[in-house]
Design a protein around this motif. Structure first.
Motif, PDB file in Angstrom:
ATOM      1  N   LEU A 302      41.414  55.331  47.868  1.00  0.00           N
ATOM      2  CA  LEU A 302      42.541  56.326  48.185  1.00  0.00           C
ATOM      3  C   LEU A 302      44.044  55.910  48.124  1.00  0.00           C
ATOM      4  O   LEU A 302      44.680  56.364  48.484  1.00  0.00           O
ATOM      5  CB  LEU A 302      42.144  56.667  49.862  1.00  0.00           C
ATOM      6  N   HIS A 303      44.096  54.745  48.345  1.00  0.00           N
ATOM      7  CA  HIS A 303      45.434  54.044  47.659  1.00  0.00           C
ATOM      8  C   HIS A 303      45.487  53.138  46.375  1.00  0.00           C
ATOM      9  O   HIS A 303      45.413  52.474  46.375  1.00  0.00           O
ATOM     10  CB  HIS A 303      45.783  52.752  48.551  1.00  0.00           C
ATOM     11  N   PRO A 304      46.118  53.955  45.287  1.00  0.00           N
ATOM     12  CA  PRO A 304      45.952  53.566  43.887  1.00  0.00           C
ATOM     13  C   PRO A 304      47.142  52.191  44.014  1.00  0.00           C
ATOM     14  O   PRO A 304      46.856  51.582  42.813  1.00  0.00           O
ATOM     15  CB  PRO A 304      46.934  54.307  42.949  1.00  0.00           C
ATOM     16  N   ALA A 305      47.625  52.346  44.936  1.00  0.00           N
ATOM     17  CA  ALA A 305      49.080  51.101  44.968  1.00  0.00           C
ATOM     18  C   ALA A 305      48.019  50.293  45.240  1.00  0.00           C
ATOM     19  O   ALA A 305      48.900  48.798  44.995  1.00  0.00           O
ATOM     20  CB  ALA A 305      50.069  51.711  45.769  1.00  0.00           C
ATOM     21  N   GLU A 306      47.741  50.338  46.560  1.00  0.00           N
ATOM     22  CA  GLU A 306      47.163  49.033  47.271  1.00  0.00           C
ATOM     23  C   GLU A 306      46.099  48.083  45.703  1.00  0.00           C
ATOM     24  O   GLU A 306      46.019  47.472  45.217  1.00  0.00           O
ATOM     25  CB  GLU A 306      46.211  49.582  48.109  1.00  0.00           C
ATOM     26  N   HIS A 307      44.980  49.136  44.833  1.00  0.00           N
ATOM     27  CA  HIS A 307      44.909  48.783  43.536  1.00  0.00           C
ATOM     28  C   HIS A 307      45.070  47.893  42.662  1.00  0.00           C
ATOM     29  O   HIS A 307      44.769  46.679  42.381  1.00  0.00           O
ATOM     30  CB  HIS A 307      44.002  49.629  43.192  1.00  0.00           C
ATOM     31  N   ASP A 308      46.662  48.824  42.968  1.00  0.00           N
ATOM     32  CA  ASP A 308      47.863  47.492  41.524  1.00  0.00           C
ATOM     33  C   ASP A 308      47.716  46.787  42.509  1.00  0.00           C
ATOM     34  O   ASP A 308      47.943  45.601  41.617  1.00  0.00           O
ATOM     35  CB  ASP A 308      48.339  48.665  40.826  1.00  0.00           C
ATOM     36  N   ARG A 309      48.376  46.455  43.230  1.00  0.00           N
ATOM     37  CA  ARG A 309      48.838  45.527  44.006  1.00  0.00           C
ATOM     38  C   ARG A 309      47.756  43.660  43.621  1.00  0.00           C
ATOM     39  O   ARG A 309      48.148  42.430  43.679  1.00  0.00           O
ATOM     40  CB  ARG A 309      49.583  45.570  44.742  1.00  0.00           C
ATOM     41  N   LEU A 310      46.745  44.641  44.170  1.00  0.00           N
ATOM     42  CA  LEU A 310      44.930  43.436  44.195  1.00  0.00           C
ATOM     43  C   LEU A 310      45.489  43.230  42.644  1.00  0.00           C
ATOM     44  O   LEU A 310      45.304  41.988  42.185  1.00  0.00           O
ATOM     45  CB  LEU A 310      44.059  44.035  44.793  1.00  0.00           C
ATOM     46  N   LYS A 311      45.379  44.275  41.810  1.00  0.00           N
ATOM     47  CA  LYS A 311      44.707  43.809  40.546  1.00  0.00           C
ATOM     48  C   LYS A 311      45.891  43.018  39.755  1.00  0.00           C
ATOM     49  O   LYS A 311      45.487  41.460  39.242  1.00  0.00           O
ATOM     50  CB  LYS A 311      44.985  44.679  39.763  1.00  0.00           C
ATOM     51  N   ARG A 312      47.216  42.778  40.510  1.00  0.00           N
ATOM     52  CA  ARG A 312      48.596  42.112  40.074  1.00  0.00           C
ATOM     53  C   ARG A 312      47.922  40.392  40.647  1.00  0.00           C
ATOM     54  O   ARG A 312      48.620  39.126  40.223  1.00  0.00           O
ATOM     55  CB  ARG A 312      49.631  41.927  39.893  1.00  0.00           C
ATOM     56  N   LEU A 313      47.525  40.653  41.852  1.00  0.00           N
ATOM     57  CA  LEU A 313      47.538  39.090  42.291  1.00  0.00           C
ATOM     58  C   LEU A 313      46.622  38.516  41.916  1.00  0.00           C
ATOM     59  O   LEU A 313      46.373  36.784  41.502  1.00  0.00           O
ATOM     60  CB  LEU A 313      47.327  39.373  44.043  1.00  0.00           C
ATOM     61  N   GLY A 314      45.375  39.275  41.330  1.00  0.00           N
ATOM     62  CA  GLY A 314      44.344  38.337  41.262  1.00  0.00           C
ATOM     63  C   GLY A 314      44.511  37.396  39.835  1.00  0.00           C
ATOM     64  O   GLY A 314      44.245  36.680  38.893  1.00  0.00           O
ATOM     65  N   LEU A 315      45.204  38.594  38.571  1.00  0.00           N
ATOM     66  CA  LEU A 315      45.791  37.798  37.826  1.00  0.00           C
ATOM     67  C   LEU A 315      45.802  36.812  37.566  1.00  0.00           C
ATOM     68  O   LEU A 315      45.722  36.076  37.130  1.00  0.00           O
ATOM     69  CB  LEU A 315      45.967  39.317  36.909  1.00  0.00           C
ATOM     70  N   ARG A 316      47.041  36.912  38.696  1.00  0.00           N
ATOM     71  CA  ARG A 316      48.081  35.420  38.403  1.00  0.00           C
ATOM     72  C   ARG A 316      46.972  34.791  38.864  1.00  0.00           C
ATOM     73  O   ARG A 316      47.195  33.676  39.115  1.00  0.00           O
ATOM     74  CB  ARG A 316      49.533  35.796  39.589  1.00  0.00           C
ATOM     75  N   HIS A 317      46.035  34.632  40.409  1.00  0.00           N
ATOM     76  CA  HIS A 317      45.669  33.640  41.041  1.00  0.00           C
ATOM     77  C   HIS A 317      44.351  32.962  40.017  1.00  0.00           C
ATOM     78  O   HIS A 317      44.160  32.306  40.336  1.00  0.00           O
ATOM     79  CB  HIS A 317      44.324  34.290  42.278  1.00  0.00           C
ATOM     80  N   VAL A 318      43.463  33.723  39.820  1.00  0.00           N
ATOM     81  CA  VAL A 318      42.498  33.351  38.467  1.00  0.00           C
ATOM     82  C   VAL A 318      43.009  32.780  37.582  1.00  0.00           C
ATOM     83  O   VAL A 318      42.231  31.357  37.652  1.00  0.00           O
ATOM     84  CB  VAL A 318      41.897  34.309  37.669  1.00  0.00           C
ATOM     85  N   ARG A 319      44.534  32.566  37.617  1.00  0.00           N
ATOM     86  CA  ARG A 319      44.729  31.235  36.354  1.00  0.00           C
ATOM     87  C   ARG A 319      45.083  29.744  37.166  1.00  0.00           C
ATOM     88  O   ARG A 319      44.755  28.954  36.054  1.00  0.00           O
ATOM     89  CB  ARG A 319      45.875  31.772  35.877  1.00  0.00           C
TER      90      ARG A 319
END
Length: 355
Positions: A302-319
């Motif tokens: 229900l919250h696209p902003a939360e989806h986008d926030r976690l996407k950014r965090l994940g892409l940074r974290h996996v590195r």
């Protein structure tokens, strides 16, 4: 592939499991490939490896890439990699009592006899220490994402109907906690109705669940995708709203990094290796709580902003995780074990164990 200029490697591989692997293209490297025809574990494996014992014992070091260190005949310093101790935590996974006893013996013996142990997470290291192992002979070397995403992964996966979906990757084992995940999805469906994302379960051995939910699966949007190859798996990761991975126990939790590398938010468990690997880049839930799993799924849906926030965090974290780092750490461990070979007291003949 990272190699050491002074090392030569002989890789024993199971012929039936490794086909057309890119590793075999490295003909210019100091690597010899030795195929063996045997199961991963069991008496036939022991017999086949025993036939290689003279060749192995001429080496400076033997690295067993699993917990199942050969039981007999290896006299050189040995490193084992422990990915998890699920068969000690969940012996019911093995079925037969004799099989349970054998696995327990071979795993504990390998941990006891190894010169050094690689654990794939601090959580797994703690599990090994709890068996009475000296923590000084355990080194944590993290795994990393193995999937190479490209534009082909962006295309919508077939069989999903073009609708939003959440993804689980794994198999139907008790510690995977899939029954609670499905109950959380059913609660989400009750709340959202037709707006509810589908739940795609990718992996082998879902016959039990497909029978259990056969009458309602289509209505509530549960899709049993079965085993998938890497190309389809990457499509599923890249197009999913989230990976939902509420496992009760993992030694590492590789799907967490695979999803993050695809830019997919992750919902996973707040303990064991999952919390360690995901860090603050995922929604962490109590895997025993259907309500917490449901609320996390609701937040993503229900919250696209939360989806986008976690996407950014994940892409940074996996590195933070890479196989290059893992390889360099492993080479340093090889150097350490070989340099201390004179004081090595770990590997003994099986006959010595009898007295």
């Amino acid at each position: 592939m990272t190699t050491h200029k002074d090392f030569r490697f002989a890789i024993l591989y199971q012929r039936s499991l490794v086909k057309n692997h890119p590793l075999f293209d490295l003909t210019s490297r100091p690597i010899t490939f030795i195929p063996i025809d045997s199961p991963v574990i069991g008496p036939r494996r022991e017999r086949n490896l025993f036939s290689f014992r003279k060749r192995i014992n001429r080496m400076d070091l033997f690295h067993c890439l699993s917990s199942y260190m050969p039981a007999f005949g290896i006299k050189v310093p040995t490193i084992i990699t422990v990915h998890d101790l699920k068969y000690l935590r969940y012996p019911q996974l093995l079925g037969l009592r004799l099989k349970t006893v054998y696995y327990s013996w071979i795993i504990k013996r390998g941990i006891r006899k190894a010169a050094h142990i690689i654990a794939v997470s601090e959580s797994t290291k703690n599990d090994i220490v709890n068996l009475g192992t000296d923590c000084g002979k355990i080194k944590v070397i993290y795994e990393a994402n193995t999937l190479s995403y490209d534009k082909r992964a962006d295309s919508p996966p077939s069989g999903i109907g073009g609708k939003p979906f959440m993804l689980f990757v794994g198999e139907d084992r008790p510690h995977k906690n899939i029954d609670r995940l499905i109950r959380a999805h059913l609660t989400l469906y009750d709340s959202l109705g037709e707006r509810c994302p589908r739940l795609v379960l990718a992996g082998p051995d879902f016959q039990r669940l497909s029978r259990k939910y056969s009458e309602i699966a289509d209505k509530v949007g549960i899709i049993f995708a079965g085993s998938v190859d890497d190309n389809r798996l990457m499509q599923l990761y890249r197009n999913a709203l989230a990976l939902v991975y509420p496992s009760l126990y993992e030694g590492f939790g590789l799907p967490i990094l695979e999803a993050m590398a695809a830019g997919t938010p992750v919902i996973t468990s707040n303990y064991s290796a999952m919390a360690e690997v995901a860090g603050s880049a995922a929604i962490l839930v109590d895997p025993m709580s259907v309500d917490q799993i449901n609320q996390a799924m609701m937040k993503i849906a229900l919250h696209p902003a939360e989806h986008d926030r976690l996407k950014r965090l994940g892409l940074r974290h996996v590195r933070k995780y890479s196989w290059e780092k893992a390889a360099l750490s492993t080479l340093k461990l090889y150097e350490h074990v070989i340099s201390t070979n004179a004081s090595f007291r770990g590997i003994r003949d099986y006959e010595e164990d009898l007295y």
